[in-house]
Design a protein around this motif. Structure first.
Motif, PDB file in Angstrom:
ATOM      1  N   VAL A   1      18.701  30.728-128.549  1.00 19.45           N
ATOM      2  CA  VAL A   1      19.512  30.129-127.485  1.00 19.45           C
ATOM      3  C   VAL A   1      18.680  29.949-126.220  1.00 19.45           C
ATOM      4  O   VAL A   1      18.780  28.912-125.535  1.00 19.45           O
ATOM      5  CB  VAL A   1      20.755  30.997-127.211  1.00 19.45           C
ATOM      6  CG1 VAL A   1      21.481  30.525-125.965  1.00 19.45           C
ATOM      7  CG2 VAL A   1      21.689  30.963-128.404  1.00 19.45           C
ATOM      8  N   ALA A   2      17.840  30.930-125.907  1.00 22.32           N
ATOM      9  CA  ALA A   2      16.997  30.823-124.715  1.00 22.32           C
ATOM     10  C   ALA A   2      16.016  29.659-124.831  1.00 22.32           C
ATOM     11  O   ALA A   2      15.829  28.885-123.875  1.00 22.32           O
ATOM     12  CB  ALA A   2      16.251  32.134-124.492  1.00 22.32           C
ATOM     13  N   VAL A   3      15.409  29.519-126.007  1.00 23.71           N
ATOM     14  CA  VAL A   3      14.446  28.430-126.206  1.00 23.71           C
ATOM     15  C   VAL A   3      15.144  27.072-126.147  1.00 23.71           C
ATOM     16  O   VAL A   3      14.659  26.123-125.505  1.00 23.71           O
ATOM     17  CB  VAL A   3      13.716  28.615-127.550  1.00 23.71           C
ATOM     18  CG1 VAL A   3      12.878  27.377-127.878  1.00 23.71           C
ATOM     19  CG2 VAL A   3      12.829  29.851-127.500  1.00 23.71           C
ATOM     20  N   LEU A   4      16.301  26.954-126.810  1.00 27.14           N
ATOM     21  CA  LEU A   4      17.019  25.676-126.812  1.00 27.14           C
ATOM     22  C   LEU A   4      17.523  25.305-125.414  1.00 27.14           C
ATOM     23  O   LEU A   4      17.469  24.130-125.019  1.00 27.14           O
ATOM     24  CB  LEU A   4      18.201  25.752-127.791  1.00 27.14           C
ATOM     25  CG  LEU A   4      17.841  25.805-129.278  1.00 27.14           C
ATOM     26  CD1 LEU A   4      19.107  25.930-130.126  1.00 27.14           C
ATOM     27  CD2 LEU A   4      17.045  24.574-129.696  1.00 27.14           C
ATOM     28  N   SER A   5      18.010  26.274-124.681  1.00 31.43           N
ATOM     29  CA  SER A   5      18.492  25.979-123.326  1.00 31.43           C
ATOM     30  C   SER A   5      17.353  25.542-122.423  1.00 31.43           C
ATOM     31  O   SER A   5      17.524  24.672-121.555  1.00 31.43           O
ATOM     32  CB  SER A   5      19.201  27.204-122.738  1.00 31.43           C
ATOM     33  OG  SER A   5      18.298  28.297-122.618  1.00 31.43           O
ATOM     34  N   TYR A   6      16.183  26.127-122.625  1.00 26.77           N
ATOM     35  CA  TYR A   6      15.023  25.713-121.827  1.00 26.77           C
ATOM     36  C   TYR A   6      14.529  24.330-122.237  1.00 26.77           C
ATOM     37  O   TYR A   6      14.194  23.501-121.391  1.00 26.77           O
ATOM     38  CB  TYR A   6      13.899  26.739-121.981  1.00 26.77           C
ATOM     39  CG  TYR A   6      12.631  26.363-121.253  1.00 26.77           C
ATOM     40  CD1 TYR A   6      12.518  26.570-119.873  1.00 26.77           C
ATOM     41  CD2 TYR A   6      11.554  25.802-121.933  1.00 26.77           C
ATOM     42  CE1 TYR A   6      11.359  26.220-119.196  1.00 26.77           C
ATOM     43  CE2 TYR A   6      10.386  25.457-121.260  1.00 26.77           C
ATOM     44  CZ  TYR A   6      10.294  25.666-119.902  1.00 26.77           C
ATOM     45  OH  TYR A   6       9.153  25.310-119.239  1.00 26.77           O
ATOM     46  N   ALA A   7      14.499  24.074-123.566  1.00 24.41           N
ATOM     47  CA  ALA A   7      13.992  22.787-124.044  1.00 24.41           C
ATOM     48  C   ALA A   7      14.918  21.640-123.665  1.00 24.41           C
ATOM     49  O   ALA A   7      14.465  20.527-123.380  1.00 24.41           O
ATOM     50  CB  ALA A   7      13.797  22.837-125.560  1.00 24.41           C
ATOM     51  N   THR A   8      16.218  21.883-123.670  1.00 26.53           N
ATOM     52  CA  THR A   8      17.189  20.827-123.355  1.00 26.53           C
ATOM     53  C   THR A   8      17.588  20.832-121.884  1.00 26.53           C
ATOM     54  O   THR A   8      18.426  20.011-121.483  1.00 26.53           O
ATOM     55  CB  THR A   8      18.439  20.995-124.224  1.00 26.53           C
ATOM     56  OG1 THR A   8      19.018  22.290-123.970  1.00 26.53           O
ATOM     57  CG2 THR A   8      18.099  20.878-125.704  1.00 26.53           C
ATOM     58  N   LYS A   9      17.013  21.767-121.122  1.00 20.77           N
ATOM     59  CA  LYS A   9      17.330  21.902-119.701  1.00 20.77           C
ATOM     60  C   LYS A   9      18.849  22.057-119.481  1.00 20.77           C
ATOM     61  O   LYS A   9      19.448  21.447-118.587  1.00 20.77           O
ATOM     62  CB  LYS A   9      16.801  20.706-118.908  1.00 20.77           C
ATOM     63  CG  LYS A   9      15.299  20.527-119.008  1.00 20.77           C
ATOM     64  CD  LYS A   9      14.813  19.462-118.070  1.00 20.77           C
ATOM     65  CE  LYS A   9      13.312  19.240-118.253  1.00 20.77           C
ATOM     66  NZ  LYS A   9      12.533  20.452-118.043  1.00 20.77           N
ATOM     67  N   ALA A  10      19.446  22.874-120.377  1.00 22.60           N
ATOM     68  CA  ALA A  10      20.884  23.114-120.278  1.00 22.60           C
ATOM     69  C   ALA A  10      21.189  23.943-119.043  1.00 22.60           C
ATOM     70  O   ALA A  10      20.467  24.881-118.703  1.00 22.60           O
ATOM     71  CB  ALA A  10      21.387  23.831-121.525  1.00 22.60           C
TER      72      ALA A  10
END
Length: 576
Positions: free
Chosen positions: A192-201
């Motif tokens: 979740v941390a990686v995806l939120s950073y990659a998608t700039k959530a």
């Protein structure tokens, strides 16, 4: 949660045939109990009569027919073995091991995990956006968090599934289930941390920092509650695995004793299949059924394993270590596709956990046994943890300690603190502290009560209604409050929170060589003996538990014992 658990277990546990009679007239299965009615016979090979009873020159009789007779015998043996193997496969093709309670328990865990995540997400949302705490930054929209609160429980359960935390072999016992839960939670949090950073959530850090730790904590607590309920069901004879033990008489008897020692393990031994090695049993013939071993029916030999499994409706086969590799390979082939779990017992019954790893050598899986970790960094961490907890509890519980001391001092003559010499690590004597729970002349009266000692071995004196115990002392012993002054020993470094029971010098003088291994670590305020029956244990059982702790010590094991100690004190089992 309790109502959900009760509804999950409303149906009788065991195999799908638990409440019905089997087709075999020799076995009836009802409520997870096997009732042998007749002997279960091993299958006999079909013998065909000789179509040519009159011997001729090529009949295999006499010198001229030696090779013909030998070839015929080999072909007959091969035919019989092939027929027996075909029979066994045919029997097991019609048999499937089923544990309905296991599926329901898995669904219970899924529901608890999802509920834990829903509660965690709701708490995080309320704390971040409910106005309970003022934050400087306000979110542009709360819609992403509402979507997150709905999606998170589904993703959480999926992560637990991918982390294999729902596999039946890990449920109900041991720490592997919790290790897999924590690993799955850590991997999911990182994802979740990686995806939120990659998608700039745009996710508030406060929401994430509240939701995920809370989900982990509530998931572990839910699993603990479910396991406690499963253990209560197993003590009542439900939620069990139907186990068929395979091996020689002595090894099979040892497995049966181990299964009966701990009912929370969930084993009910429904039958024993003996090997056929000559000279190892009183009768050397294939049909051994009709007898019993420690009250468990003997249902045949390894040649008739398929019949025994089908007749007893076993869901697990436990194989003793004496079985040779060729026989074991054939057993595994026979059980393919039957959904029967196969467990192979190790001769090292007191070595468990992280000390054992499998090391393949030349295609042969070998067990690698690590040495017990009696020194090093982890021992230093254990000592630091012991002293920190002891000092903290002494500080917080000081009013309780003072109240108990006054109660002891005012209700009977003598000091509030009882001092006694015990033997610690490496055989060094030390003074152990306890609240006095007996009259001051207790030692002088001990000889008068020698005949009332309930411990047959005589090394310890235990008596349920000991007249030397004061009225306040009975209350202190019932709730283990008399042990609290041992926190001073722990803070001073002579004892540990978890360890073997501190022995008296008179006990140590009578120790055999192996028992001295108890003195390799510091004695403990609690231990395996405390959570396994305390004063109700026999001397040999107490020693075995202490030695097992010394052999397999680890920090997670200490935390597990401390957790179980809370419930052991509340149940007050063996406290007198």
């Amino acid at each position: 949660m309790t109502d959900a658990m009760i509804s999950i277990f409303q149906t009788q546990s065991g195999s799908e045939l638990d409440t019905t009679s089997t087709d075999d007239p020799g076995v009836q299965v009802e409520a997870d109990r096997l009732v042998p009615a007749q002997r279960i016979h091993a299958p006999t090979p079909h013998l065909h009569p000789n179509p040519n009873p009159n011997p001729g020159p090529d009949s295999g009789i006499g010198p001229a027919g030696e090779r013909s007779r030998s070839d015929g015998a080999e072909q007959s043996t091969a035919t019989q073995n092939g027929a027996a193997e075909a029979d066994s496969r045919a029997v097991l093709e019609r048999y499937r091991a089923r544990l309905p309670w296991e599926r329901r328990y898995g669904l219970l865990l899924v529901g608890l995990d999802a509920s834990a995540c829903v509660v965690a997400a709701a708490v995080a949302y309320l704390v971040r956006f409910g106005g309970f705490v003022e934050f400087d930054l306000k979110p542009v929209s709360v819609r992403p968090y509402l979507v997150m609160s709905v999606v998170l429980p589904i993703a959480w359960v999926l992560a637990m599934f991918l982390g294999r935390s729902y596999e039946s072999r890990f449920l109900g016992n041991g720490s592997e289930e919790f290790r897999r839960v924590l690993n799955a939670a850590a991997h999911f949090t990182a994802l979740v941390a990686v995806l939120s950073y990659a998608t700039k959530a745009e996710l508030a850090r406060a929401y994430v920092l509240i939701a995920f730790p809370a989900a982990i904590l509530l998931t572990v607590l839910g699993r603990c509650a479910a396991r406690g309920y499963l253990h209560r069901m197993r003590r009542a004879g439900r939620g069990l695995h139907r186990v068929l033990v395979v091996g020689s008489g002595d090894a099979a008897a040892s497995l049966v004793r181990l299964a009966r020692r701990d009912p929370t393990a969930g084993w009910t031994v429904v039958g024993i299949v003996l090997d056929r090695q000559p000279g190892r049993h009183s009768h050397d013939y294939s049909d051994r059924s009709g007898f019993d071993l420690l009250g468990v029916p003997i249902v045949g030999t390894s040649d008739s394993l398929h019949t025994a499994i089908s007749a007893t409706h076993a869901t697990t086969v436990a194989i003793c270590p004496q079985m040779d590799g060729e026989t074991l390979r054939r057993v595994l082939w026979t059980l393919e596709g039957s959904d029967v779990d196969v467990l192979i017992s190790s001769a090292l019954t007191d070595v468990t956990g992280p000390r054992i790893t499998i090391r393949p050598v030349a295609g042969l899986p070998l067990l690698h046994i690590e040495e017990p970790e009696l020194t090093g960094a982890r021992r230093a961490v254990k000592g630091l943890f012991d002293r920190s907890v002891a000092l903290t509890v002494l500080l917080l519980a000081s009013p309780v300690l003072l109240s108990v001391a006054l109660a002891v001092r005012l209700t009977s003559r003598g000091p509030a603190i009882f001092r006694q010499t015990r033997v610690g690590q490496d055989g060094r004597p030390f003074t152990m502290y306890k609240f006095r729970s007996m009259y001051i002349d207790a030692e002088a009266r001990k000889a008068e009560l020698a005949d009332s000692n309930e411990r047959a071995e005589g090394l310890l004196f235990k008596m349920r209604d000991d007249p030397r115990v004061t009225r306040v002392g009975k209350v202190l012993r019932k709730w283990s409050l008399d042990e609290l002054p041992q926190l001073f020993n722990i803070a001073g470094g002579t004892m540990s929170l978890v360890g073997p029971r501190p022995p008296l010098p008179s006990e140590v003088e009578q120790y055999e060589d192996d028992v001295h291994r108890r003195l390799m670590v510091k004695p403990g305020l609690t231990g395996l003996w405390q959570i396994s029956g305390r004063s109700d244990l026999e001397w040999d059982e107490s020693v075995a538990l202490d030695l097992r702790y010394v052999q397999n010590w680890s920090l997670p094991m200490d935390f597990y014992i401390l957790w179980r100690t809370v419930f052991a004190v509340l149940r007050r089992e063996g406290a007198y």
